[in-house]
Design a protein around this motif. Structure first.
Motif, PDB file in Angstrom:
ATOM      1  N   VAL A  51     -16.213   1.778   7.424  1.00  0.00           N
ATOM      2  CA  VAL A  51     -15.618   0.464   7.639  1.00  0.00           C
ATOM      3  C   VAL A  51     -16.091  -0.082   8.979  1.00  0.00           C
ATOM      4  O   VAL A  51     -16.368   0.677   9.903  1.00  0.00           O
ATOM      5  N   PRO A  52     -16.208  -1.413   9.097  1.00  0.00           N
ATOM      6  CA  PRO A  52     -16.546  -1.990  10.407  1.00  0.00           C
ATOM      7  C   PRO A  52     -15.363  -1.864  11.355  1.00  0.00           C
ATOM      8  O   PRO A  52     -14.205  -1.984  10.949  1.00  0.00           O
ATOM      9  N   GLY A  53     -15.654  -1.618  12.589  1.00  0.00           N
ATOM     10  CA  GLY A  53     -14.576  -1.545  13.563  1.00  0.00           C
ATOM     11  C   GLY A  53     -13.776  -0.265  13.460  1.00  0.00           C
ATOM     12  O   GLY A  53     -14.256   0.775  12.995  1.00  0.00           O
ATOM     13  N   LEU A  54     -12.517  -0.336  13.890  1.00  0.00           N
ATOM     14  CA  LEU A  54     -11.644   0.829  13.883  1.00  0.00           C
ATOM     15  C   LEU A  54     -11.053   1.084  12.505  1.00  0.00           C
ATOM     16  O   LEU A  54     -10.832   0.160  11.724  1.00  0.00           O
ATOM     17  N   ARG A  55     -10.793   2.355  12.228  1.00  0.00           N
ATOM     18  CA  ARG A  55     -10.045   2.710  11.028  1.00  0.00           C
ATOM     19  C   ARG A  55      -8.558   2.456  11.274  1.00  0.00           C
ATOM     20  O   ARG A  55      -8.101   2.387  12.413  1.00  0.00           O
ATOM     21  N   ARG A  56      -7.811   2.345  10.188  1.00  0.00           N
ATOM     22  CA  ARG A  56      -6.371   2.161  10.320  1.00  0.00           C
ATOM     23  C   ARG A  56      -5.735   3.313  11.085  1.00  0.00           C
ATOM     24  O   ARG A  56      -4.851   3.112  11.922  1.00  0.00           O
ATOM     25  N   GLU A  57      -6.199   4.559  10.798  1.00  0.00           N
ATOM     26  CA  GLU A  57      -5.625   5.709  11.477  1.00  0.00           C
ATOM     27  C   GLU A  57      -5.850   5.636  12.978  1.00  0.00           C
ATOM     28  O   GLU A  57      -4.977   6.010  13.776  1.00  0.00           O
ATOM     29  N   GLU A  58      -7.030   5.155  13.373  1.00  0.00           N
ATOM     30  CA  GLU A  58      -7.347   5.057  14.792  1.00  0.00           C
ATOM     31  C   GLU A  58      -6.487   3.994  15.473  1.00  0.00           C
ATOM     32  O   GLU A  58      -5.991   4.194  16.591  1.00  0.00           O
ATOM     33  N   LEU A  59      -6.326   2.871  14.802  1.00  0.00           N
ATOM     34  CA  LEU A  59      -5.504   1.806  15.386  1.00  0.00           C
ATOM     35  C   LEU A  59      -4.048   2.254  15.492  1.00  0.00           C
ATOM     36  O   LEU A  59      -3.382   2.011  16.506  1.00  0.00           O
ATOM     37  N   ALA A  60      -3.561   2.930  14.451  1.00  0.00           N
ATOM     38  CA  ALA A  60      -2.185   3.424  14.480  1.00  0.00           C
ATOM     39  C   ALA A  60      -1.997   4.420  15.618  1.00  0.00           C
ATOM     40  O   ALA A  60      -0.974   4.407  16.313  1.00  0.00           O
ATOM     41  N   GLN A  61      -2.985   5.291  15.833  1.00  0.00           N
ATOM     42  CA  GLN A  61      -2.917   6.263  16.922  1.00  0.00           C
ATOM     43  C   GLN A  61      -2.846   5.562  18.274  1.00  0.00           C
ATOM     44  O   GLN A  61      -2.048   5.928  19.136  1.00  0.00           O
ATOM     45  N   LEU A  62      -3.677   4.557  18.457  1.00  0.00           N
ATOM     46  CA  LEU A  62      -3.685   3.813  19.724  1.00  0.00           C
ATOM     47  C   LEU A  62      -2.360   3.097  19.958  1.00  0.00           C
ATOM     48  O   LEU A  62      -1.892   2.988  21.093  1.00  0.00           O
ATOM     49  N   ALA A  63      -1.760   2.590  18.869  1.00  0.00           N
ATOM     50  CA  ALA A  63      -0.508   1.841  18.988  1.00  0.00           C
ATOM     51  C   ALA A  63       0.724   2.740  19.037  1.00  0.00           C
ATOM     52  O   ALA A  63       1.828   2.271  19.339  1.00  0.00           O
ATOM     53  N   GLY A  64       0.539   4.026  18.717  1.00  0.00           N
ATOM     54  CA  GLY A  64       1.672   4.943  18.747  1.00  0.00           C
ATOM     55  C   GLY A  64       2.624   4.779  17.582  1.00  0.00           C
ATOM     56  O   GLY A  64       3.832   4.998  17.724  1.00  0.00           O
ATOM     57  N   VAL A  65       2.094   4.399  16.414  1.00  0.00           N
ATOM     58  CA  VAL A  65       2.915   4.261  15.214  1.00  0.00           C
ATOM     59  C   VAL A  65       2.280   5.087  14.104  1.00  0.00           C
ATOM     60  O   VAL A  65       1.115   5.498  14.194  1.00  0.00           O
ATOM     61  N   SER A  66       3.023   5.311  13.058  1.00  0.00           N
ATOM     62  CA  SER A  66       2.481   6.080  11.939  1.00  0.00           C
ATOM     63  C   SER A  66       1.472   5.245  11.166  1.00  0.00           C
ATOM     64  O   SER A  66       1.529   4.007  11.171  1.00  0.00           O
ATOM     65  N   VAL A  67       0.567   5.928  10.503  1.00  0.00           N
ATOM     66  CA  VAL A  67      -0.433   5.230   9.691  1.00  0.00           C
ATOM     67  C   VAL A  67       0.247   4.453   8.574  1.00  0.00           C
ATOM     68  O   VAL A  67      -0.124   3.309   8.267  1.00  0.00           O
ATOM     69  N   ALA A  68       1.267   5.046   7.967  1.00  0.00           N
ATOM     70  CA  ALA A  68       1.982   4.370   6.874  1.00  0.00           C
ATOM     71  C   ALA A  68       2.658   3.095   7.366  1.00  0.00           C
ATOM     72  O   ALA A  68       2.627   2.068   6.678  1.00  0.00           O
ATOM     73  N   TYR A  69       3.247   3.184   8.562  1.00  0.00           N
ATOM     74  CA  TYR A  69       3.922   2.003   9.128  1.00  0.00           C
ATOM     75  C   TYR A  69       2.912   0.891   9.388  1.00  0.00           C
ATOM     76  O   TYR A  69       3.137  -0.271   9.014  1.00  0.00           O
ATOM     77  N   TYR A  70       1.791   1.229  10.036  1.00  0.00           N
ATOM     78  CA  TYR A  70       0.790   0.204  10.331  1.00  0.00           C
ATOM     79  C   TYR A  70       0.182  -0.347   9.044  1.00  0.00           C
ATOM     80  O   TYR A  70      -0.066  -1.554   8.933  1.00  0.00           O
ATOM     81  N   THR A  71      -0.028   0.510   8.065  1.00  0.00           N
ATOM     82  CA  THR A  71      -0.606   0.061   6.791  1.00  0.00           C
ATOM     83  C   THR A  71       0.292  -0.983   6.132  1.00  0.00           C
ATOM     84  O   THR A  71      -0.193  -1.998   5.615  1.00  0.00           O
ATOM     85  N   ARG A  72       1.617  -0.739   6.153  1.00  0.00           N
ATOM     86  CA  ARG A  72       2.533  -1.721   5.575  1.00  0.00           C
ATOM     87  C   ARG A  72       2.418  -3.060   6.303  1.00  0.00           C
ATOM     88  O   ARG A  72       2.437  -4.122   5.679  1.00  0.00           O
ATOM     89  N   LEU A  73       2.308  -2.985   7.637  1.00  0.00           N
ATOM     90  CA  LEU A  73       2.190  -4.230   8.407  1.00  0.00           C
ATOM     91  C   LEU A  73       0.893  -4.943   8.076  1.00  0.00           C
ATOM     92  O   LEU A  73       0.878  -6.163   7.882  1.00  0.00           O
ATOM     93  N   GLU A  74      -0.200  -4.204   7.990  1.00  0.00           N
ATOM     94  CA  GLU A  74      -1.488  -4.832   7.694  1.00  0.00           C
ATOM     95  C   GLU A  74      -1.550  -5.367   6.272  1.00  0.00           C
ATOM     96  O   GLU A  74      -2.380  -6.216   5.951  1.00  0.00           O
ATOM     97  N   GLN A  75      -0.682  -4.875   5.424  1.00  0.00           N
ATOM     98  CA  GLN A  75      -0.590  -5.416   4.066  1.00  0.00           C
ATOM     99  C   GLN A  75       0.299  -6.651   4.009  1.00  0.00           C
ATOM    100  O   GLN A  75       0.529  -7.202   2.932  1.00  0.00           O
ATOM    101  N   GLY A  76       0.768  -7.091   5.174  1.00  0.00           N
ATOM    102  CA  GLY A  76       1.536  -8.329   5.241  1.00  0.00           C
ATOM    103  C   GLY A  76       3.033  -8.148   5.282  1.00  0.00           C
ATOM    104  O   GLY A  76       3.780  -9.129   5.293  1.00  0.00           O
ATOM    105  N   ASN A  77       3.508  -6.919   5.323  1.00  0.00           N
ATOM    106  CA  ASN A  77       4.945  -6.666   5.325  1.00  0.00           C
ATOM    107  C   ASN A  77       5.428  -6.471   6.758  1.00  0.00           C
ATOM    108  O   ASN A  77       5.549  -5.355   7.255  1.00  0.00           O
ATOM    109  N   GLY A  78       5.695  -7.584   7.448  1.00  0.00           N
ATOM    110  CA  GLY A  78       6.162  -7.499   8.828  1.00  0.00           C
ATOM    111  C   GLY A  78       7.635  -7.828   8.964  1.00  0.00           C
ATOM    112  O   GLY A  78       8.103  -8.101  10.068  1.00  0.00           O
TER     113      GLY A  78
END
Length: 294
Positions: A51-78
């Motif tokens: 994938v271009p740029g960061l993976r979801r797991e990498e972004l979640a790690q940097l933000a200090g949240v779980s991958v599942a939590y960030y994935t839900r947000l990136e899917q539009g569920n904020g």
């Protein structure tokens, strides 16, 4: 002489509002794709990255949240995301202040008061504000509202840009004029910069008023008619510019370089007052005098 429009610009059709969840998802994906592992001190495995740029797991790690939590947000569920989590994600994505504000509005939209049976009313320019514009001799100035609608202007602004009063109310719109009027590419020496500013402003408005069907109608029209608009809209750029310099080309006086200042009335933050002024003693100052007939 006053140039007060008989009413705010209207649109021929209204479409369903922009999909806020889709906007949030696309914005986060776009910003994540812009970051490289090297940018944030992570190892880059080169050809093994799919994938271009960061993976979801990498972004979640940097933000200090779980991958599942960030994935839900990136899917539009904020819906239930906290301000603290948004702060962490914004830092991880290295968002600007304007981008952070945009993210917050998409993830946690605020409701706007509506008139019975309608959407949040569009701003109107007060007669006193129009008289103030007319009193600004030697300074092109105009007032813009939501969706880049041009609500008021003075004679010198009409001479520099276009005769807004000769246009139908729905055509008094910066986005429609910049992308659908060929002459705009002659007026703005750096047309791409002006076009980017207009789209960025529309993006900010869309985040502030996600349920505005007239915004959706305008975006749909421009996306259908302009490849340049589609390209810039897909970039999801958002920024606010309070001042700067623009270069213009006028058939009567040639090129002008004018500094601009942007003001927001305290009692109506939906409005923007934009003024242009030349460097004292410059050829641009003399050119404005010619246009003003001074």
């Amino acid at each position: 002489m006053e140039h007060l429009p008989e009413r705010a610009p209207a649109y021929a059709t209204a479409e369903p509002a922009l999909d806020r969840r889709a906007e949030l998802s696309e914005f986060l994906r776009n910003r994540r794709a812009r970051l490289k592992p090297d940018d944030v001190g992570l190892p880059d495995f080169g050809r093994h990255r799919r994938v271009p740029g960061l993976r979801r797991e990498e972004l979640a790690q940097l933000a200090g949240v779980s991958v599942a939590y960030y994935t839900r947000l990136e899917q539009g569920n904020g819906r239930n995301v906290s301000v603290e989590v948004l702060d962490s994600i914004a830092r991880a994505l290295r968002l600007s202040d304007a981008e952070y504000s945009h993210l917050t509005r998409l993830a946690k939209p605020r409701s706007h008061k509506k008139r019975r049976g309608g959407t949040c009313p569009d701003p109107q320019i007060r007669p006193a504000l129009q008289r103030f514009l007319d009193s600004m001799e030697g300074v092109p100035a105009y007032v813009a509202g939501r969706r880049s609608d041009v609500l008021g202007w003075n004679a010198l602004a009409a001479a520099l840009f276009t005769d807004w009063g000769a246009l139908a109310p729905r055509e008094r719109n910066w986005a429609r004029w910049v992308f659908l009027e060929p002459r705009s590419r002659e007026v703005f020496v750096e047309w791409e910069g002006k076009a980017t500013d207009v789209v960025s402003s529309l993006r900010m408005d869309a985040g502030c008023y996600p349920d505005d069907p007239l915004m959706a109608a305008l975006v749909g029209e421009l996306a259908l008619k302009s490849a340049d608009f589609r390209r810039l809209w897909a970039a999801h750029d958002v920024k606010e510019k309070g001042h700067g310099v623009k270069r213009f080309r006028h058939p009567r006086v040639g090129e002008l370089s004018l500094a601009y200042e942007v003001f927001r009335p305290v009692d109506d933050p939906q409005l923007l007052l934009i003024t242009y002024h030349p460097e004292p003693g410059s050829p641009s100052e003399e050119a404005l005098r010619v246009l003003a007939g001074i």
